[in-house]
Write an enzyme that holds these catalytic residues in place. Structure first.
Site, PDB file in Angstrom:
ATOM      1  N   TYR A 136      40.532  43.341  81.444  1.00  0.00           N
ATOM      2  CA  TYR A 136      39.193  43.907  81.704  1.00  0.00           C
ATOM      3  C   TYR A 136      38.473  43.076  82.778  1.00  0.00           C
ATOM      4  O   TYR A 136      37.930  43.626  83.741  1.00  0.00           O
ATOM      5  CB  TYR A 136      38.376  43.945  80.406  1.00  0.00           C
ATOM      6  CG  TYR A 136      36.972  44.476  80.614  1.00  0.00           C
ATOM      7  CD1 TYR A 136      36.728  45.844  80.694  1.00  0.00           C
ATOM      8  CD2 TYR A 136      35.891  43.602  80.761  1.00  0.00           C
ATOM      9  CE1 TYR A 136      35.442  46.338  80.912  1.00  0.00           C
ATOM     10  CE2 TYR A 136      34.608  44.091  80.974  1.00  0.00           C
ATOM     11  CZ  TYR A 136      34.390  45.446  81.048  1.00  0.00           C
ATOM     12  OH  TYR A 136      33.115  45.932  81.267  1.00  0.00           O
ATOM     13  N   LYS A 190      37.281  44.168  86.614  1.00  0.00           N
ATOM     14  CA  LYS A 190      35.907  44.018  87.097  1.00  0.00           C
ATOM     15  C   LYS A 190      35.852  43.076  88.301  1.00  0.00           C
ATOM     16  O   LYS A 190      35.003  43.219  89.171  1.00  0.00           O
ATOM     17  CB  LYS A 190      34.995  43.546  85.959  1.00  0.00           C
ATOM     18  CG  LYS A 190      34.839  44.594  84.852  1.00  0.00           C
ATOM     19  CD  LYS A 190      34.306  45.913  85.384  1.00  0.00           C
ATOM     20  CE  LYS A 190      34.073  46.962  84.332  1.00  0.00           C
ATOM     21  NZ  LYS A 190      33.596  48.245  84.890  1.00  0.00           N
ATOM     22  N   ILE A 227      24.867  52.861  80.153  1.00  0.00           N
ATOM     23  CA  ILE A 227      24.315  52.546  81.478  1.00  0.00           C
ATOM     24  C   ILE A 227      24.326  53.786  82.384  1.00  0.00           C
ATOM     25  O   ILE A 227      23.376  54.052  83.108  1.00  0.00           O
ATOM     26  CB  ILE A 227      25.122  51.385  82.127  1.00  0.00           C
ATOM     27  CG1 ILE A 227      25.019  50.121  81.261  1.00  0.00           C
ATOM     28  CG2 ILE A 227      24.643  51.100  83.537  1.00  0.00           C
ATOM     29  CD1 ILE A 227      25.987  48.999  81.642  1.00  0.00           C
ATOM     30  N   VAL A 244      25.278  44.511  77.305  1.00  0.00           N
ATOM     31  CA  VAL A 244      24.268  45.571  77.257  1.00  0.00           C
ATOM     32  C   VAL A 244      24.488  46.393  75.990  1.00  0.00           C
ATOM     33  O   VAL A 244      25.642  46.748  75.673  1.00  0.00           O
ATOM     34  CB  VAL A 244      24.384  46.512  78.488  1.00  0.00           C
ATOM     35  CG1 VAL A 244      23.159  47.424  78.576  1.00  0.00           C
ATOM     36  CG2 VAL A 244      24.569  45.732  79.774  1.00  0.00           C
ATOM     37  N   ASN A 264      30.714  54.320  87.431  1.00  0.00           N
ATOM     38  CA  ASN A 264      30.246  53.598  86.245  1.00  0.00           C
ATOM     39  C   ASN A 264      31.208  53.691  85.059  1.00  0.00           C
ATOM     40  O   ASN A 264      31.270  52.781  84.239  1.00  0.00           O
ATOM     41  CB  ASN A 264      28.871  54.162  85.852  1.00  0.00           C
ATOM     42  CG  ASN A 264      28.479  53.790  84.450  1.00  0.00           C
ATOM     43  OD1 ASN A 264      28.070  52.668  84.168  1.00  0.00           O
ATOM     44  ND2 ASN A 264      28.635  54.746  83.525  1.00  0.00           N
ATOM     45  N   ARG A 297      34.393  62.813  80.168  1.00  0.00           N
ATOM     46  CA  ARG A 297      35.441  63.660  79.581  1.00  0.00           C
ATOM     47  C   ARG A 297      34.888  64.718  78.624  1.00  0.00           C
ATOM     48  O   ARG A 297      35.362  65.842  78.606  1.00  0.00           O
ATOM     49  CB  ARG A 297      36.447  62.794  78.797  1.00  0.00           C
ATOM     50  CG  ARG A 297      37.368  61.977  79.673  1.00  0.00           C
ATOM     51  CD  ARG A 297      38.115  60.971  78.856  1.00  0.00           C
ATOM     52  NE  ARG A 297      37.189  60.125  78.092  1.00  0.00           N
ATOM     53  CZ  ARG A 297      37.549  59.159  77.262  1.00  0.00           C
ATOM     54  NH1 ARG A 297      38.824  58.940  77.053  1.00  0.00           N
ATOM     55  NH2 ARG A 297      36.656  58.426  76.640  1.00  0.00           N
ATOM     56  N   ASP A 307      38.741  63.615  83.166  1.00  0.00           N
ATOM     57  CA  ASP A 307      39.285  62.351  82.668  1.00  0.00           C
ATOM     58  C   ASP A 307      39.764  61.587  83.894  1.00  0.00           C
ATOM     59  O   ASP A 307      40.763  61.975  84.530  1.00  0.00           O
ATOM     60  CB  ASP A 307      40.443  62.623  81.695  1.00  0.00           C
ATOM     61  CG  ASP A 307      41.009  61.326  81.133  1.00  0.00           C
ATOM     62  OD1 ASP A 307      40.754  60.248  81.705  1.00  0.00           O
ATOM     63  OD2 ASP A 307      41.733  61.409  80.116  1.00  0.00           O
ATOM     64  N   THR A 309      27.299  60.143  80.371  1.00  0.00           N
ATOM     65  CA  THR A 309      26.855  60.704  79.090  1.00  0.00           C
ATOM     66  C   THR A 309      26.459  59.640  78.072  1.00  0.00           C
ATOM     67  O   THR A 309      26.074  59.976  76.953  1.00  0.00           O
ATOM     68  CB  THR A 309      27.971  61.571  78.468  1.00  0.00           C
ATOM     69  OG1 THR A 309      29.153  60.783  78.387  1.00  0.00           O
ATOM     70  CG2 THR A 309      28.208  62.820  79.280  1.00  0.00           C
TER      71      THR A 309
END
Ligand SMILES: NC(=O)c1ccc[n+]([C@@H]2O[C@H](COP(=O)([O-])OP(=O)(O)OC[C@H]3O[C@@H](n4cnc5c(N)ncnc54)[C@H](OP(=O)(O)O)[C@@H]3O)[C@@H](O)[C@H]2O)c1
Length: 257
Positions: A148, A152, A13, A181, A86, A33, A59, A10
């Site tokens: 984070y 990744k 990316i 981005v 994603n 969500r 979720d 939504t």
């Protein structure tokens, strides 16, 4: 590829991936969500791209919601040809002294959900002898920027292993590793993105296009733009002490892309 299931479809990316897939005439299943936003995006895609769109509000930090996505991915009568993992977010906090529940949610969405959905999709796709999985990692994977970056790095390493395991099955796995981005990511994490100047930014159109081109080629790792491919090459070869010094977590816990 037929039907593509995109998580985090939504915004940013994921939204761009959904549009580009719709323009290439793929049917879509959108996961996020916020139901209202899912409905609005689905309606726009139906109207302007003329494709079938299902919405699956979930979720991904919640096991029961995740199981509903697994159920859809493994439906024998309605096969899914492409899974895009994603959905993700920045934490906006340091690990030390930060809220542990937020850390656990991030791990659930960016690691556990990626593993559970890939497991479901890879099994169903390998049985059919075709399909593809696109997992969104980050250039942060090669840095030392807190949990984070660790999540990744897991996504990148996991996807490489998955791609090797899937060789010869007709199914591919690709890790997409964007740099910065312009999306809703930084605002959602409460980060002032004016900290970084113009040339470091990529747009989501380019990132999505390069990611989908890599999927079509069966490429395992895709880092959009020469700029970030060069940065990646430096991060891969530089001594780790230097990487930690230059690209290590700041004490303020500034969330990183
Ligand atoms: N932007 C960057 O600079 C950058 C760079 C490298 C990698 N990435 C990665 O790219 C991916 C997409 O990020 P973005 O920049 O496009 O962010 P974004 O614009 O904030 O979009 C995030 C999407 O994920 C969904 N989402 C968040 N939490 C979720 C949950 N618990 N369950 C299900 N869906 C959830 C959001 O919808 P709801 O809030 O409605 O759930 C939204 O659709 C992430 O994995 C991110 O780590 C981003």
């Amino acid at each position: 590829m037929g039907t593509a299931l995109v998580t985090g479809a939504t915004s940013g990316i994921g939204l761009e991936l959904a549009w580009q897939l719709a323009q290439a005439h793929h049917r879509l299943i959108l996961v996020a969500r916020t139901e209202e936003r899912l409905g609005a995006v689905a309606e726009e895609l139906r109207q302007f791209a003329g494709v079938q769109v299902e919405v699956l509000p979930a979720d991904l930090a919640l096991r029961a919601d995740l199981d509903r996505v697994v159920e859809r991915l493994t439906s024998p009568r309605r096969p899914v040809g492409l899974l895009v993992n994603n959905a993700g977010f920045g934490l906006g906090q340091s690990f030390v002294g930060g809220e542990l529940a937020a850390e656990e949610r991030a791990l659930d969405v960016m690691v556990r959900a990626v593993m559970v959905l890939s497991h479901a999709a890879a099994g169903a796709m390998a049985e059919r002898g075709r399909g593809a999985i696109l997992n969104v990692s980050s250039v942060a994977a090669r840095t030392a920027m807190g949990t984070y970056a660790a999540h990744k790095a897991w996504v990148l390493s996991f996807t490489e292993g998955l791609a090797s395991e899937l060789e010869g099955t007709g199914v591919t796995a690709t890790a997409l590793c964007p740099g910065l981005v312009h999306t809703g990511f930084h605002a959602a994490a409460g980060v002032d993105d004016s900290t970084w100047s113009g040339p470091v930014w990529l747009d989501s159109e380019r990132v999505a296009a390069e990611g989908l081109a890599a999927v079509r080629r069966g490429q395992v790792i895709c880092t959009p733009s020469l700029r970030y491919r060069s940065a990646n090459a430096v991060l891969r070869t530089a001594p780790r002490w230097l990487v930690r010094k230059v690209a290590g977590t700041s004490r303020t816990g500034r969330p990183l892309e």
